[in-house]
Design an enzyme around this catalytic site. Structure first.
Site, mmCIF file in Angstrom:
data_model
loop_
_atom_site.group_PDB
_atom_site.id
_atom_site.type_symbol
_atom_site.label_atom_id
_atom_site.label_comp_id
_atom_site.label_asym_id
_atom_site.label_seq_id
_atom_site.Cartn_x
_atom_site.Cartn_y
_atom_site.Cartn_z
ATOM 1 N N GLY A 176 14.894 10.235 42.958
ATOM 2 C CA GLY A 176 15.108 11.328 42.020
ATOM 3 C C GLY A 176 15.244 12.681 42.718
ATOM 4 O O GLY A 176 15.595 12.751 43.901
ATOM 5 N N ASP A 207 14.490 10.357 33.920
ATOM 6 C CA ASP A 207 14.368 11.675 33.270
ATOM 7 C C ASP A 207 15.717 12.393 33.188
ATOM 8 O O ASP A 207 15.867 13.336 32.431
ATOM 9 C CB ASP A 207 13.393 12.566 34.053
ATOM 10 C CG ASP A 207 11.952 12.154 33.836
ATOM 11 O OD1 ASP A 207 11.727 11.206 33.073
ATOM 12 O OD2 ASP A 207 11.057 12.778 34.434
ATOM 13 N N MET A 250 8.755 9.172 28.034
ATOM 14 C CA MET A 250 8.711 9.861 29.317
ATOM 15 C C MET A 250 9.703 11.028 29.324
ATOM 16 O O MET A 250 10.666 11.049 28.560
ATOM 17 C CB MET A 250 9.015 8.896 30.448
ATOM 18 C CG MET A 250 7.822 8.021 30.765
ATOM 19 S SD MET A 250 8.022 7.114 32.278
ATOM 20 C CE MET A 250 6.344 6.493 32.496
ATOM 21 N N ARG A 252 9.160 14.486 31.878
ATOM 22 C CA ARG A 252 8.169 15.455 32.332
ATOM 23 C C ARG A 252 8.598 16.880 32.037
ATOM 24 O O ARG A 252 7.866 17.637 31.414
ATOM 25 C CB ARG A 252 8.002 15.275 33.839
ATOM 26 C CG ARG A 252 6.646 15.570 34.301
ATOM 27 C CD ARG A 252 6.391 15.355 35.758
ATOM 28 N NE ARG A 252 7.262 14.490 36.490
ATOM 29 C CZ ARG A 252 6.845 13.538 37.312
ATOM 30 N NH1 ARG A 252 5.566 13.307 37.439
ATOM 31 N NH2 ARG A 252 7.703 12.820 38.015
ATOM 32 N N ILE A 361 9.963 1.468 29.451
ATOM 33 C CA ILE A 361 11.362 1.905 29.395
ATOM 34 C C ILE A 361 11.989 2.026 30.783
ATOM 35 O O ILE A 361 13.192 2.178 30.904
ATOM 36 C CB ILE A 361 11.552 3.234 28.611
ATOM 37 C CG1 ILE A 361 10.940 4.429 29.347
ATOM 38 C CG2 ILE A 361 10.978 3.129 27.211
ATOM 39 C CD1 ILE A 361 11.355 5.774 28.740
HETATM 40 N N1 LIG Z 1 10.614 19.373 48.525
HETATM 41 C C1 LIG Z 1 10.493 18.184 49.120
HETATM 42 N N2 LIG Z 1 10.719 18.043 50.455
HETATM 43 C C2 LIG Z 1 10.594 16.857 51.079
HETATM 44 N N3 LIG Z 1 10.218 15.714 50.437
HETATM 45 C C3 LIG Z 1 9.984 15.779 49.118
HETATM 46 C C4 LIG Z 1 10.102 17.011 48.382
HETATM 47 N N4 LIG Z 1 9.808 16.758 47.080
HETATM 48 C C5 LIG Z 1 9.511 15.442 47.008
HETATM 49 N N5 LIG Z 1 9.613 14.851 48.220
HETATM 50 C C6 LIG Z 1 9.340 13.445 48.527
HETATM 51 O O1 LIG Z 1 10.286 12.582 47.885
HETATM 52 C C7 LIG Z 1 9.634 11.398 47.427
HETATM 53 C C8 LIG Z 1 9.902 11.175 45.960
HETATM 54 O O2 LIG Z 1 9.586 12.359 45.203
HETATM 55 P P1 LIG Z 1 8.979 12.285 43.721
HETATM 56 O O3 LIG Z 1 7.724 11.487 43.732
HETATM 57 O O4 LIG Z 1 8.919 13.668 43.193
HETATM 58 O O5 LIG Z 1 10.003 11.397 42.910
HETATM 59 P P2 LIG Z 1 11.516 11.636 42.557
HETATM 60 O O6 LIG Z 1 12.357 11.269 43.713
HETATM 61 O O7 LIG Z 1 11.705 13.008 42.018
HETATM 62 O O8 LIG Z 1 11.759 10.532 41.455
HETATM 63 P P3 LIG Z 1 11.304 10.544 39.915
HETATM 64 O O9 LIG Z 1 11.110 11.964 39.488
HETATM 65 O O10 LIG Z 1 12.426 9.882 39.210
HETATM 66 O O11 LIG Z 1 10.082 9.729 39.862
HETATM 67 C C9 LIG Z 1 8.156 11.550 47.717
HETATM 68 O O12 LIG Z 1 7.819 10.799 48.862
HETATM 69 C C10 LIG Z 1 8.005 13.048 47.919
HETATM 70 O O13 LIG Z 1 6.934 13.417 48.761
HETATM 71 O O1 LIG Z 2 5.145 6.721 38.153
HETATM 72 P P1 LIG Z 2 4.163 7.780 37.813
HETATM 73 O O2 LIG Z 2 3.631 8.404 39.059
HETATM 74 O O3 LIG Z 2 3.124 7.358 36.856
HETATM 75 O O4 LIG Z 2 4.980 8.960 37.123
HETATM 76 C C1 LIG Z 2 5.442 8.972 35.822
HETATM 77 C C2 LIG Z 2 6.600 9.932 35.767
HETATM 78 O O5 LIG Z 2 7.704 9.369 36.416
HETATM 79 C C3 LIG Z 2 8.853 9.464 35.585
HETATM 80 O O6 LIG Z 2 9.048 8.203 35.000
HETATM 81 C C4 LIG Z 2 10.048 9.867 36.418
HETATM 82 O O7 LIG Z 2 10.328 8.886 37.297
HETATM 83 C C5 LIG Z 2 8.505 10.502 34.545
HETATM 84 O O8 LIG Z 2 9.214 10.339 33.353
HETATM 85 C C6 LIG Z 2 7.039 10.288 34.394
HETATM 86 O O9 LIG Z 2 6.406 11.472 33.974
HETATM 87 MG MG LIG Z 3 11.461 13.789 40.091
#
Ligand SMILES: Nc1ncnc2c1ncn2[C@@H]1O[C@H](COP(=O)(O)OP(=O)(O)OP(=O)(O)O)[C@@H](O)[C@H]1O
Ligand SMILES: O=P(O)(O)OC[C@H]1O[C@](O)(CO)[C@@H](O)[C@@H]1O
Ligand SMILES: [Mg+2]
Length: 446
Positions: A176, A207, A250, A252, A361
């Site tokens: 993401g 999301d 979901m 956020r 979901i």
């Molecule tokens: N600004 C950043 N710089 C470097 N790494 C990052 C940064 N933000 C997030 N990450 C890393 O990217 C990985 C995934 O980030 P995060 O848990 O926010 O999920 P996401 O990729 O946004 O997916 P989702 O929101 O769909 O769950 C994590 O290992 C996190 O530490």
């Molecule tokens: O997997 P976790 O850490 O419980 O996070 C849940 C969050 O991840 C998401 O599914 C995004 O991937 C959000 O909609 C939700 O708030």
């Molecule tokens: Mg994210």
């Protein structure tokens, strides 16, 4: 996005970084691969750029196989990593990458990195996994990711060192908005070291909050499942006198799932999303409107995105998850308690049925459309990497697969504009405009 032209004209050119000149003949047949780059121009409107910005033409590089590639396939080693929350279709993307790398380019090795970015870090002691076609044949039947995932920061320097140690030419990073930021910093570190490793992202999130990506893969499947929950909540609510069905979904910081699922199930009376503030009481409050709805129809359905109404909770959450995403307060628990107070004080009988489909979901296998979509994303990601593209993601915009720079997709998190057709349609369908008006000014919302 509204128009699409085949030629660049005077559009702003969106450039993609390249590791060098592609000089190797592609093993793909000449009539499959295109000579040189082709571009497409879209007139991009405020939904994807900035709220209030005038529509403007932008020119994008089209995805697809090239007749000349950068990496010699016989010496190319690829790696795939999946990060962040689950999303329908991740396995389909993994499968497509492996199949394209092996079947189209005959690369000798694709490695699967275990449990997200942690898999690169030696102290976690996760073994990498060799992924051959036979290992991924049937994985699209299952939700989740066969590689595992994780949240939490890891050092880009250690990741770049691991890529060098494993002798990786191309890293496919599925995740993401956070993951795309991680991809950008890995790419910068690799470039700083002068290493020719392609970093290609495949944007994933239920999301739908990745900047510039109209629909990320898996979103449609998540909306399907969310709609099932709404259907059940409506049946429950309509089966009793003054039934109130509440569905928590979901989302956020972006209410796309709640808005889309509600539009697909027209029975929803109130859609509460993080982008639009609301009040509980008063002339334009949610509860007086709910009371009117019960008086008119003897039942009501609310679809509530988990990030909605956080400002109403007395104790603001200050916690974050491992990746720094803000933790959310329990808006539906709060609403249920306040509904009880409000209707009890007025001696109005009601029956509240609460459904939280929660992780259901996002952990299901992808639907047919998402499967198709994931297949193309995986294939185009491999074509891009083989031709030496880097620091980019593959995206589908107006039915065209294009390359977008990581810098563009990480600029901000995508949220639903209150001026968008989507939100206006929610207001028109539900009639909830009195509670969550069309104006973005908070004081006009109550
Ligand atoms: N600004 C950043 N710089 C470097 N790494 C990052 C940064 N933000 C997030 N990450 C890393 O990217 C990985 C995934 O980030 P995060 O848990 O926010 O999920 P996401 O990729 O946004 O997916 P989702 O929101 O769909 O769950 C994590 O290992 C996190 O530490
Ligand atoms: O997997 P976790 O850490 O419980 O996070 C849940 C969050 O991840 C998401 O599914 C995004 O991937 C959000 O909609 C939700 O708030
Ligand atoms: Mg994210």
């Amino acid at each position: 996005m509204n128009t699409c032209e085949a030629t660049p004209s005077a559009a702003q050119e969106i450039r993609i970084q390249s590791l060098g000149t592609p000089e190797i003949d592609s093993p793909l047949s000449r009539n499959l691969a295109t000579a040189g780059e082709r571009r497409v121009v879209f007139t991009v409107d405020e939904e994807l750029v900035d709220e209030g910005a005038a529509p403007r033409p932008m020119s994008f590089e089209l995805a697809g196989p090239r007749d000349r590639i950068y990496f010699d396939p016989s010496k190319t080693k690829c790696a795939i990593v999946t990060c962040g929350g689950l999303c329908p279709g991740i396995n389909d993307v993994i499968r497509a990458i492996v199949m394209t790398a092996y079947n189209a380019y005959r690369v000798p090795s694709v490695l699967g990195i275990r449990y997200g970015l942690q898999g690169f870090i030696p102290s976690y002691r996760y073994d990498v996994r060799e992924l051959a076609p036979r290992d991924v044949e049937g994985i699209h039947e299952f939700g989740g990711t066969i590689l595992g995932t994780s949240r939490g920061p890891q050092s880009s320097s250690e990741i770049a060192t691991a890529l060098e140690r494993l002798n990786i030419s191309a890293l496919f990073i599925i995740g993401g908005d956070g993951t795309m930021k991680a991809a950008a910093s890995i790419q910068q570190e690799v470039a700083r070291r002068g290493k020719h490793i392609s970093i290609v992202g495949i944007p994933k999130t239920i999301d739908n909050d990745i900047n510039f990506i109209p629909h990320s893969f898996g979103f449609e499947t998540a909306v399907d499942k969310a709609a099932d929950a709404i259907r059940c909540a409506h049946i429950e609510a309509a089966s009793v006198f003054n039934g109130i069905g509440i569905v928590k979904l979901m989302g956020r910081e972006s209410g796309f799932i709640a808005a889309n699922a509600s539009l697909s199930m027209r029975e929803v009376n109130f859609v509460l999303v993080p982008e639009v503030p609301f009040s509980l009481y008063g002339e334009r409050g949610l509860f007086p409107a709910l009371e009117k709805c019960l008086a008119a129809h003897s039942h009501a359905v609310l679809a509530v995105a988990e990030g909605a109404g956080q400002d109403l909770l007395s104790e603001h959450e200050t916690r974050c998850d491992a990746s720094g995403n803000k933790a959310l307060g329990d808006i539906t628990g709060f609403l249920r308690a306040k509904i009880a107070e409000y209707f009890s004080a007025k001696k109005i009988p009601y029956y509240l049925k609460y459904i939280d489909p929660s992780y259901m979901i996002r952990s299901v296998p992808a639907n047919a459309n998402d499967r198709l979509y994931c297949g193309f994303l995986g294939q185009h990601a491999v074509h891009a990497a083989m031709s030496g593209k880097t620091g980019m993601v593959v995206a589908n915009i107006m039915d065209k697969f294009v390359h977008l720079p990581l810098e563009l997709v990480t600029r901000k998190r995508r949220t639903m504009s209150v001026r968008s057709d989507l939100w206006q349609s929610v207001l028109e369908t539900t009639g909830q405009g009195d509670v969550m008006g069309t104006s973005p000014e908070p004081e006009q919302h109550l």
